[in-house]
Design a protein around this motif. Structure first.
Motif, PDB file in Angstrom:
ATOM      1  N   TYR A 205       0.806  -1.219   0.000  1.00 29.97           N
ATOM      2  CA  TYR A 205       0.000   0.000   0.000  1.00 29.97           C
ATOM      3  C   TYR A 205       0.844   1.276   0.000  1.00 29.97           C
ATOM      4  CZ  TYR A 205      -3.584  -3.400   1.228  1.00 29.97           C
ATOM      5  OH  TYR A 205      -4.412  -4.481   1.222  1.00 29.97           O
ATOM      6  N   ASN A 229      -9.017   6.167  -4.611  1.00 34.38           N
ATOM      7  CA  ASN A 229      -8.127   5.035  -4.321  1.00 34.38           C
ATOM      8  C   ASN A 229      -7.112   5.379  -3.236  1.00 34.38           C
ATOM      9  OD1 ASN A 229      -9.446   3.484  -6.168  1.00 34.38           O
ATOM     10  ND2 ASN A 229      -7.913   3.685  -7.774  1.00 34.38           N
ATOM     11  N   LEU A 232      -8.688   5.094   0.107  1.00 38.33           N
ATOM     12  CA  LEU A 232      -8.831   3.685   0.522  1.00 38.33           C
ATOM     13  C   LEU A 232      -7.500   3.123   0.998  1.00 38.33           C
ATOM     14  CD1 LEU A 232     -11.091   2.170  -2.298  1.00 38.33           C
ATOM     15  CD2 LEU A 232     -11.793   2.804  -0.009  1.00 38.33           C
ATOM     16  N   GLN A 236      -6.376   1.899   4.700  1.00 38.67           N
ATOM     17  CA  GLN A 236      -5.836   0.558   4.899  1.00 38.67           C
ATOM     18  C   GLN A 236      -4.570   0.603   5.765  1.00 38.67           C
ATOM     19  OE1 GLN A 236      -7.993  -1.304   3.510  1.00 38.67           O
ATOM     20  NE2 GLN A 236      -7.162  -3.340   3.281  1.00 38.67           N
TER      21      GLN A 236
ATOM     22  N   ILE B 144      -6.233  -9.705   7.238  1.00 39.54           N
ATOM     23  CA  ILE B 144      -5.600  -8.760   6.298  1.00 39.54           C
ATOM     24  C   ILE B 144      -6.130  -8.993   4.887  1.00 39.54           C
ATOM     25  CG2 ILE B 144      -3.400  -8.158   5.202  1.00 39.54           C
ATOM     26  CD1 ILE B 144      -2.096  -8.731   7.991  1.00 39.54           C
ATOM     27  N   THR B 145      -6.196 -10.257   4.511  1.00 37.48           N
ATOM     28  CA  THR B 145      -6.668 -10.598   3.160  1.00 37.48           C
ATOM     29  C   THR B 145      -8.120 -10.187   2.978  1.00 37.48           C
ATOM     30  OG1 THR B 145      -5.249 -12.517   3.396  1.00 37.48           O
ATOM     31  CG2 THR B 145      -6.651 -12.475   1.460  1.00 37.48           C
ATOM     32  N   LYS B 147      -9.674  -7.863   4.567  1.00 37.98           N
ATOM     33  CA  LYS B 147      -9.713  -6.402   4.529  1.00 37.98           C
ATOM     34  C   LYS B 147      -9.302  -5.900   3.131  1.00 37.98           C
ATOM     35  CE  LYS B 147      -8.076  -2.722   7.507  1.00 37.98           C
ATOM     36  NZ  LYS B 147      -6.984  -2.304   8.365  1.00 37.98           N
ATOM     37  N   HIS B 148      -8.310  -6.581   2.584  1.00 39.76           N
ATOM     38  CA  HIS B 148      -7.813  -6.209   1.259  1.00 39.76           C
ATOM     39  C   HIS B 148      -8.899  -6.395   0.202  1.00 39.76           C
ATOM     40  CE1 HIS B 148      -5.027  -5.863  -2.116  1.00 39.76           C
ATOM     41  NE2 HIS B 148      -5.555  -6.971  -2.598  1.00 39.76           N
ATOM     42  N   MET B 151     -11.552  -3.891   0.382  1.00 34.24           N
ATOM     43  CA  MET B 151     -11.139  -2.626  -0.223  1.00 34.24           C
ATOM     44  C   MET B 151     -11.182  -2.723  -1.746  1.00 34.24           C
ATOM     45  SD  MET B 151      -7.483  -0.712  -0.157  1.00 34.24           S
ATOM     46  CE  MET B 151      -6.851  -1.728  -1.455  1.00 34.24           C
ATOM     47  N   MET B 152     -10.748  -3.864  -2.260  1.00 31.08           N
ATOM     48  CA  MET B 152     -10.685  -4.036  -3.715  1.00 31.08           C
ATOM     49  C   MET B 152     -12.067  -3.995  -4.371  1.00 31.08           C
ATOM     50  SD  MET B 152      -7.602  -3.935  -4.438  1.00 31.08           S
ATOM     51  CE  MET B 152      -7.388  -4.368  -6.141  1.00 31.08           C
ATOM     52  N   LEU B 154     -14.214  -1.826  -3.757  1.00 33.96           N
ATOM     53  CA  LEU B 154     -14.475  -0.412  -4.027  1.00 33.96           C
ATOM     54  C   LEU B 154     -13.416   0.206  -4.937  1.00 33.96           C
ATOM     55  CD1 LEU B 154     -15.451   0.817  -0.445  1.00 33.96           C
ATOM     56  CD2 LEU B 154     -16.970   0.564  -2.379  1.00 33.96           C
ATOM     57  N   TYR B 155     -12.245  -0.366  -4.904  1.00 36.95           N
ATOM     58  CA  TYR B 155     -11.080   0.193  -5.608  1.00 36.95           C
ATOM     59  C   TYR B 155     -11.389   0.406  -7.090  1.00 36.95           C
ATOM     60  CZ  TYR B 155      -6.053   0.783  -6.333  1.00 36.95           C
ATOM     61  OH  TYR B 155      -4.805   1.273  -6.619  1.00 36.95           O
ATOM     62  N   LYS B 156     -10.948   1.547  -7.590  1.00 39.43           N
ATOM     63  CA  LYS B 156     -11.226   1.854  -8.999  1.00 39.43           C
ATOM     64  C   LYS B 156      -9.994   1.569  -9.850  1.00 39.43           C
ATOM     65  CE  LYS B 156     -14.702   5.347  -8.143  1.00 39.43           C
ATOM     66  NZ  LYS B 156     -15.686   5.168  -9.189  1.00 39.43           N
ATOM     67  N   THR B 157     -10.216   0.847 -10.904  1.00 40.10           N
ATOM     68  CA  THR B 157      -9.102   0.539 -11.797  1.00 40.10           C
ATOM     69  C   THR B 157      -9.189   1.396 -13.051  1.00 40.10           C
ATOM     70  OG1 THR B 157     -10.397  -1.220 -12.724  1.00 40.10           O
ATOM     71  CG2 THR B 157      -8.846  -1.837 -11.012  1.00 40.10           C
ATOM     72  N   LEU B 158      -8.177   1.305 -13.868  1.00 39.21           N
ATOM     73  CA  LEU B 158      -8.139   2.144 -15.067  1.00 39.21           C
ATOM     74  C   LEU B 158      -9.292   1.823 -16.028  1.00 39.21           C
ATOM     75  CD1 LEU B 158      -4.455   2.549 -16.168  1.00 39.21           C
ATOM     76  CD2 LEU B 158      -6.097   4.340 -15.791  1.00 39.21           C
TER      77      LEU B 158
END
Lengths: 276, 358
Positions: A205, A229, A232, A236, B144-145, B147-148, B151-152, B154-158
């Motif tokens: 991160y 992002n 977020l 984290q 942790i995983t 949580k990851h 998050m992913m 919601l995470y915005k990708t290209l």
């Protein structure tokens, strides 16, 4: 001439001092009324109660803690608090400093810790963790640590406001929304976005945050999702103050976002985490 | 050493059996030798826990003054199978002794010495601590995983970015018409830059569907061609109309020759250009359509010839203006009829071979 006795603590201290404690934008906020008031209050409060404040030094995770003891003198400066340790001849042997800009992400909240003294009797202490240094007072002086925390929080707020420059960003966001043709991302930005996403996927991160900051440095409005992002990722890493600010910036840029509810929920979550 | 252990085990076994006997006598399994009267007195005080007592069943019988009839397997089978008579106490004795002896034996053979036992305990503790640490680690990792992944979500990708502009392979800003091939576009580009391009792609392949015009031959007509045309015209005007069919045949042959020459010319140009796409297009040309071209041309030429001849013959009947209009109608009607009966195929559709995308 007798060689000076070098304590392990002393070495540790100088190492800590050498590790990137540097002066920052405190000067730009030094004229702020709240900042001035907080500094003044701390300068009144701490030197007077120097004998009541014990110092602990730990590593980042606090798995190893060294007791430094009570300092001989406390100086509250414009950008830091200085703890001075002296020997019997009143010569300074070591100095510990807490820079305000180093505690911007800290959750400034005293914690009650129960332990025991050398005779095994139970004692209650109040700890205030500020980076690698913790201020410790006995339960009778809990008011002192609470007041110190309050003033430090006030300083933290002013510095964070200066750091994120929310007022300036509001204007930027307004200008962005008025644009008929939104700026498109450059090739360099795209490169950093791809890098950031790759770091995120492998759970690195910190590197992802750095890459997104580079994206924003090139053009702050070309890729609004970078704010989302970044928020977020900071969340984290338990950097809730920054996370809230970046999410707020995202909402300013994209007020009609499809994830507006989620973004607001996140802000509330982080606020709770920050205050508890 | 082994010898010693074997003896040692036997000795312990012996001792165990001895002890069992002693223990069983102490818990009151055997008869104590008490009189019935004494036992009754004892029974009034409830169950007897002392070392000298009767069995629980007997004690119950004593307390209640009644005898309990037990339908033991021994009684049922008494008539059929002869078994050694054994009291309840004796049976219990044997059972308890057997159980104790069995447990002792198993303990003896399971751990031969006390030292490994201690080590085992120590190892077990270490294993437990290790397991607990690993378990905690696993839980932490899972948290942790989780949580990851949370998050992913919601995470915005290209790929989500609608403003992203990808550079296409073909530059659409070039304003290509739908019939223009990539090669032609490239050629136009080069022409704009002032470069000399000999291959004119549009000369032979690019025709609009709206204009079914005959493709012009790209080769130069010679004097001999002109003489041949004149000869055909003369044959056609021979008295009695005998030369009309030979004239049509002659025109057709000439047109076939023109089409063939035109095609060869195209093929030559394609070969010179070195452009595989154009060579491929020439190679894929439908030569049958060239024949249709020749028929069409022949038809139009014949119609024109009749028109000219008729116009000349009609001198004196109409004024020049009227003559032009009327014979014009006849000429055009000839062309229409040719089209109607599909004597020819429009060149734009036929000659334009399928243009593949490269």
């Amino acid at each position: 001439m007798k060689p000076k006795k070098i304590h392990l603590n002393l070495i540790l201290f100088f190492l800590i001092l050498l590790l990137g404690f540097h002066n920052t934008s405190a000067q730009s906020v030094s004229n702020n009324v709240h900042y001035k008031k907080a500094i003044h209050n701390l300068a009144t409060l701490m030197p007077l109660n120097a004998t009541a404040i014990k110092l602990l030094v730990g590593n980042q995770t606090y798995s190893h803690v060294t007791v430094l003891g009570i300092s001989n003198e406390i100086k509250v400066l414009e950008n830091s608090i200085e703890f001075i340790f002296k020997d019997a001849k009143n010569i300074t042997t070591q100095t510990a400093k807490i820079y305000f800009n180093e505690i911007l992400e800290e959750k400034i909240k005293p914690k009650q810790v129960t332990g025991s003294n050398d005779y095994g009797s139970p004692i209650i202490e109040n700890h205030l963790k500020l980076g690698t240094i913790s201020l410790v007072v006995t339960n009778e002086h809990s008011f002192l640590i609470n007041n110190i925390a309050r003033e430090l929080k006030s300083i933290q707020t002013v510095l964070n406001e200066d750091r994120f420059k929310m007022d300036e960003f509001k204007e930027t966001a307004l200008a962005y929304q008025l644009l008929k043709e939104k700026p498109s991302i450059t090739e360099t930005q795209r490169k950093y976005i791809v890098q950031a996403n790759a770091f995120t996927s492998i759970m690195d991160y910190e590197e992802a945050i750095n890459s997104y900051i580079k994206v924003l440095e090139i053009n702050s409005t070309a890729y609004p999702d970078a704010y989302f992002n970044l928020a977020l990722l900071l969340g984290q890493n338990n950097r809730f103050y920054a996370a809230i600010n970046f999410m707020e910036k995202y909402l300013l840029l994209v007020p009609n976002s499809a994830v507006i509810d989620k973004a607001k929920e996140k802000i509330v979550d982080w606020e709770i985490m920050l205050n508890n | 050493m082994n010898h010693f252990f074997n003896h040692y085990k036997i000795y312990i076994l012996f001792l165990a059996l001895l002890c069992c006997y002693d223990v069983s006598s102490q818990v009151g399994i055997t008869n104590s030798g008490m009189t019935q009267e004494q036992e009754r007195n004892q029974a009034s005080k409830g169950f007897d826990n002392s070392s000298k007592s009767t069995s629980a069943l007997k004690q119950l019988e004593n307390m209640t003054g009644q005898t309990v009839t037990t339908y033991s397997s021994q009684r049922y089978n008494q008539s059929n199978v002869s078994k050694p008579s054994m009291s309840f106490d004796q049976q219990m004795n044997i059972m308890v002794t057997g159980m104790i002896a069995q447990s002792l034996l198993s303990s003896l053979f399971n751990s031969s010495s006390s030292v490994p036992r201690v080590q085992e305990v120590k190892t077990q503790t270490a294993t437990l601590v290790g397991n607990s640490y690993l378990e905690n680690l696993k839980i932490q990792q899972a948290l942790i995983t989780s949580k990851h992944f949370k998050m992913m979500n919601l995470y915005k990708t290209l790929s989500d970015e609608k403003q992203m502009k990808f550079k296409s392979i073909i530059d659409l800003s070039m304003q290509m018409n739908p019939y223009q091939t990539f090669e032609e576009a490239e050629r136009q580009k080069l022409l704009k830059k002032g470069k000399s391009i000999t291959w004119d792609f549009n000369n032979w392949a690019q025709h609009s569907n709206d204009q079914p015009t005959i493709e012009k031959s790209t080769f130069q007509r010679t004097k001999a061609d002109e003489y041949l045309d004149e000869a055909i015209n003369k044959i056609e005007t021979l008295p009695g109309g005998v030369g009309r069919i030979p004239a049509v045949a002659g025109r057709f042959m000439v047109n076939i020759k023109d089409e063939t020459m035109s095609y060869l010319n195209d093929a030559k140009d394609a070969a010179i250009s070195g452009n595989t796409a154009t060579m491929s297009e020439v190679g894929n040309a439908d030569l049958g359509k060239r024949v249709n071209n020749a028929i069409y041309k022949t038809g139009v030429q014949t119609a024109s010839a009749y028109y000219n001849q008729g116009k000349d013959m009609a001198t004196g009947y109409f004024d020049d203006k009227m003559k032009e209009v009327n014979f014009g109608i006849v000429r055009d009607a000839g062309g229409v009829l040719l089209e109607k009966y599909k004597i020819y195929a429009p060149i734009s559709d036929s000659w334009k071979v399928s243009i593949r995308k490269h």
